[in-house]
Design a protein around this motif. Structure first.
Motif, mmCIF file in Angstrom:
data_model
loop_
_atom_site.group_PDB
_atom_site.id
_atom_site.type_symbol
_atom_site.label_atom_id
_atom_site.label_comp_id
_atom_site.label_asym_id
_atom_site.label_seq_id
_atom_site.Cartn_x
_atom_site.Cartn_y
_atom_site.Cartn_z
ATOM 1 N N GLN A 116 40.236 35.901 43.164
ATOM 2 C CA GLN A 116 39.144 36.611 43.844
ATOM 3 C C GLN A 116 37.847 35.809 43.766
ATOM 4 O O GLN A 116 37.118 35.676 44.754
ATOM 5 C CB GLN A 116 38.947 37.989 43.222
ATOM 6 C CG GLN A 116 37.855 38.821 43.907
ATOM 7 C CD GLN A 116 37.641 40.160 43.235
ATOM 8 O OE1 GLN A 116 38.069 40.356 42.106
ATOM 9 N NE2 GLN A 116 36.986 41.074 43.916
ATOM 10 N N GLU A 117 37.548 35.267 42.592
ATOM 11 C CA GLU A 117 36.320 34.491 42.426
ATOM 12 C C GLU A 117 36.315 33.249 43.308
ATOM 13 O O GLU A 117 35.268 32.807 43.767
ATOM 14 C CB GLU A 117 36.154 34.086 40.959
ATOM 15 C CG GLU A 117 35.805 35.238 40.038
ATOM 16 C CD GLU A 117 35.726 34.798 38.585
ATOM 17 O OE1 GLU A 117 36.113 33.637 38.301
ATOM 18 O OE2 GLU A 117 35.282 35.596 37.737
ATOM 19 N N LYS A 147 41.871 37.748 39.076
ATOM 20 C CA LYS A 147 40.414 37.639 39.015
ATOM 21 C C LYS A 147 39.957 36.250 39.446
ATOM 22 O O LYS A 147 38.982 36.108 40.204
ATOM 23 C CB LYS A 147 39.925 37.936 37.602
ATOM 24 C CG LYS A 147 38.405 37.880 37.476
ATOM 25 C CD LYS A 147 37.963 38.169 36.046
ATOM 26 C CE LYS A 147 36.436 38.073 35.925
ATOM 27 N NZ LYS A 147 35.997 38.313 34.521
ATOM 28 N N GLU A 148 40.653 35.222 38.981
ATOM 29 C CA GLU A 148 40.281 33.863 39.354
ATOM 30 C C GLU A 148 40.496 33.620 40.844
ATOM 31 O O GLU A 148 39.715 32.913 41.484
ATOM 32 C CB GLU A 148 41.084 32.852 38.523
ATOM 33 C CG GLU A 148 40.674 32.807 37.058
ATOM 34 C CD GLU A 148 41.503 31.825 36.254
ATOM 35 O OE1 GLU A 148 42.549 31.376 36.774
ATOM 36 O OE2 GLU A 148 41.116 31.501 35.121
ATOM 37 N N THR A 187 45.053 33.882 37.510
ATOM 38 C CA THR A 187 44.946 35.338 37.407
ATOM 39 C C THR A 187 44.372 35.889 38.708
ATOM 40 O O THR A 187 43.684 35.167 39.451
ATOM 41 C CB THR A 187 44.021 35.744 36.244
ATOM 42 O OG1 THR A 187 42.674 35.318 36.545
ATOM 43 C CG2 THR A 187 44.481 35.111 34.935
ATOM 44 N N GLN A 240 36.212 34.967 47.333
ATOM 45 C CA GLN A 240 35.327 36.031 47.810
ATOM 46 C C GLN A 240 34.100 35.459 48.518
ATOM 47 O O GLN A 240 33.584 34.406 48.158
ATOM 48 C CB GLN A 240 34.897 36.919 46.639
ATOM 49 C CG GLN A 240 34.114 36.176 45.560
ATOM 50 C CD GLN A 240 33.857 37.038 44.340
ATOM 51 O OE1 GLN A 240 34.130 38.237 44.355
ATOM 52 N NE2 GLN A 240 33.332 36.449 43.282
#
Length: 710
Positions: free
Chosen positions: A158-159, A155-156, A153, A162
């Motif tokens: 980005q995590e 979000k994953e 995803t 980042q």
């Protein structure tokens, strides 16, 4: 003032031994901006443990290979990240030592997190009032790469990427956990297979091939140090640039580090540093446009493989997921195409259709009883380059036509988005086969007039192509002469909807709004023109449908491969609705009509080819009576032309092969082929079957039973 960071660093070492809490403290001290964000509350042991388990089994994206039928010749590759997983034992010790020297000198001493490295980075960062030096171990770097590669995803993703203290803390904790699960050698192997080296080279195999055209096992010290230097900054230290100054400096630094660690003697390092960086660059192929020129026509086959793959539920829930699997799954795909048959198809299409003609002349051959694709050829060059085509339109706006000539990548033969071509009287097979399967006999007779008015089809009144077709007809003579009025009457007897449903069971799909409307259950009963082939079809569909007749009623889905292997060498499988595991590359077949009905249809289909049926008579003449003499063995088939001969077809089969050929203008269906070119598909099929089966023993068709003869 200068002693304060050192004192702080000294206090950190004992804390690091305390595990995760020490990691959080280090992160907060090293990255003061994030210290006030409440990191500890966000880091849960449960989530960490779950992700660590995933990383233990996770493997990086890997290139998929498309092989010729010999299973050795690579036609092309599919990848987002060019990578081939390589065991540590197949890597030179030089690259193993160089990467440790470059990225993590204490790799074999720490347990995933290096206290000395963190202290050193903290001092450097404190002095620079920023982040001037990292403290990531090889294990931590691998965790970061693996999290990125396994992300599903946004979000994953980005995590995983980042630049935050939270990410650093997560990496530390997971690195320590991972070192409890994997050996140092396993971690080093995974790291070297995951790292990015620039030039689309992911992993050491790709880097070795792209920069030096060799395998990782053959890397010299100089080459290994050069590649190891790229991981820190692939663009800055790229040796393929015109100025190799920074690449050379970075390489020499790594050679010095290898000396300091005892991997190289000082003399060997001095000698290595004196050598220039000599590259042998290579550019791996990717996708169908990269099929070698000597295999150009196989580009159309490659394109069909992609379309077939994207329709297989075994590879994902939708097209995007399936194509992602192809480009990241590391599959080994072996084609089912027979080189001898493909050569025959190319020769016999090429001699009858000019590459620069607006009329596409193509042929497809499949194997009855398996559905495997054996050949696919068309009078076009497989190329993305449309230069020189007067109809290609403004390149910025995209082509105006679908099937540019002489170059195209359009799926002219089947398996793509194009609807196909009206197939004319080749569709007469479907009502005949439906009638035979419903209990009618080959001797079913009707005094066919030149024009027949159908009350069932709302007064529709089709006529025959010639007055000579009028008179009493059976299935043998009606099929051999292609008597329209006989087959409209026959379709009335069995029901047009039954013929339509049977065609669907034999693999036909309705791709236009008009066809879908007529084929709908509410309308199919009145689709009288169906038997005259007003619907669009592809050569692949027609070859496979007639192949089911040759296989005595057993239909097999069209399949372009003989084998698909996972990255670990095991056959790729799928699970049926009943929970049974089957190989994806195995034929998927089902009995659609009775064997006797198919044998009877075959007997009637011998009449158009000039062959002699086993049980009946053809009525004196046929529409393609030269085929039997050309093929030189029992053969069945059917011609097909549309109104004004806008397209022409011939579908033929022997017990071994089914072939469908067409000629039409894919971009302008109103551009009539004309009667003068209607023989081209007949010759293409007859000549290809002859050449493909040369030196093969002659096989006979099984005659139909007395009961179905009538």
């Amino acid at each position: 003032m200068s002693n304060r960071p050192l004192a702080a660093a000294g206090r950190l070492v004992p804390l690091l031994r305390a595990g995760l809490i020490a990691g959080i403290v280090i992160a907060a001290l090293a990255y003061p901006v994030a210290a006030a964000t409440g990191l500890g509350a966000k880091v849960t042991a449960h989530a960490m443990e779950h992700k660590t388990k995933i990383l233990k089994t996770a493997l990086p994206a890997e290139t998929s290979y498309l092989y010729a039928p010999d299973g050795k010749t690579v036609l092309t590759m599919f990848y987002e990240e060019y990578r081939q997983y390589t065991k540590l034992a197949d890597m030179s010790p030089n690259i193993q030592q160089a990467i440790i020297a470059a990225e993590d000198a204490r790799f074999y001493q720490h347990s995933g997190v290096d206290p000395k490295g963190i202290a050193r980075a903290f001092v450097a960062n404190a002095r620079s009032s920023g982040i001037s030096q990292g403290a990531s171990t090889l294990t931590m770097q691998y965790v970061r790469m693996a999290l990125r590669d396994s992300a599903t995803t946004p979000k994953e993703v980005q995590e995983a990427t980042q630049q935050t203290s939270l990410r650093k803390v997560r990496e530390m904790r997971m690195a320590m956990d991972l070192e409890k699960e994997l050996t140092k050698e396993q971690i080093l192997e995974r790291y070297l297979n995951s790292a990015y080296f620039g030039h689309r080279a992911y992993g050491i195999y790709a880097a070795s091939e792209i920069f030096f055209s060799k395998t990782p096992k053959d890397l010299s010290v100089v080459e290994a140090a050069t590649l190891a230097g790229l991981v820190k900054s692939p663009s800055r230290f790229d040796p393929a640039t015109s100025d190799q100054k920074e690449a050379t400096a970075r390489r020499n630094y790594i050679l010095d580090r290898m000396t300091a660690l005892g991997y190289l003697s000082p003399n060997a390092a001095t000698s290595a540093k004196s050598e220039p960086i000599e590259l042998t660059l290579s550019y791996p192929s990717n996708d169908c446009a990269s099929v070698p020129q000597e295999w150009n026509s196989w580009g159309f086959i490659c394109d069909y493989v992609k379309n077939w793959w994207s329709a297989q539920p075994a590879f994902g829930e939708n097209r995007l997921e399936r194509m992602d699997k192809l480009r990241r799954g590391g599959y080994r795909i072996v084609l089912s195409v027979d080189p001898k048959i493909q050569e025959a198809a190319e020769k016999n299409v090429g001699t009858k259709g000019n590459t620069g003609s607006p009329f596409a002349n193509g042929i497809v051959l499949t194997e009855p009883g398996t559905g495997r694709l054996k050949a696919m050829a068309v009078n076009r060059t497989y190329s993305l380059n449309l230069d020189g085509n007067p109809l290609s339109g403004n390149p910025e706006a995209g082509p105006k036509v679908k099937a540019n000539y002489p170059n195209t990548v359009a799926p002219l033969l089947g398996g793509g988005d194009l609807p196909g071509y009206q197939a004319g009287s080749t569709f007469k097979m479907f009502p005949m086969l439906a009638a035979l399967d419903a209990g009618m006999t080959l001797n079913t007779s009707f005094n066919a007039p030149h024009r027949y008015r159908s009350e069932i089809y709302n007064g529709w009144a089709p006529s025959n192509a010639s007055g000579a077709m009028s008179g009493m007809q059976t299935m043998w003579s009606g099929f051999g002469k292609s008597v329209n009025t006989y087959f409209v009457w026959l379709e009335e007897q069995v029901g047009a909807d039954q013929a339509v449903r049977l065609a669907e069971q034999l693999g036909l799909r309705w791709r236009t709004d008009v066809d879908r409307h007529h084929a709908a259950p509410a309308n199919a009963k009145t689709w009288g023109a169906f038997t005259l082939g007003v619907s669009d079809a592809t050569p692949l569909e027609m070859a496979n449908a007639y192949g089911a007749v040759a296989a005595e009623g057993r239909y097999c889905e069209a399949i372009p491969v003989q084998a698909i292997y996972n990255r670990d060498g095991t056959p790729a499988i799928y699970r049926t609705a009943g929970g049974i595991e089957r190989e994806i590359a195995k034929p998927r077949c089902r009995q659609v009509v009775s064997a006797d009905a198919a044998r009877a249809a075959t007997d009637a289909a011998r009449c158009p080819t000039g062959d002699t049926p086993a049980r009946g008579g053809c009525g004196g003449w046929s529409t393609a009576d030269s085929v039997r003499g050309t093929v030189g063995r029992p053969v069945a088939g059917k011609t097909g032309t549309t109104d004004s001969t806008r397209s022409a077809w011939f579908v033929g089969f022997t017990p071994e092969l089914a072939a469908a050929s067409f000629i039409s203008d894919p971009d302008n269906p109103f551009n009539a082929v004309g009667d003068g070119q209607s023989q081209i598909p007949i010759h293409a099929v007859a000549n290809t079957l002859r050449d493909a089966l040369e030196d093969q023993p002659t096989r006979e068709f099984t005659p139909p039973s007395d009961a179905i003869v009538g």
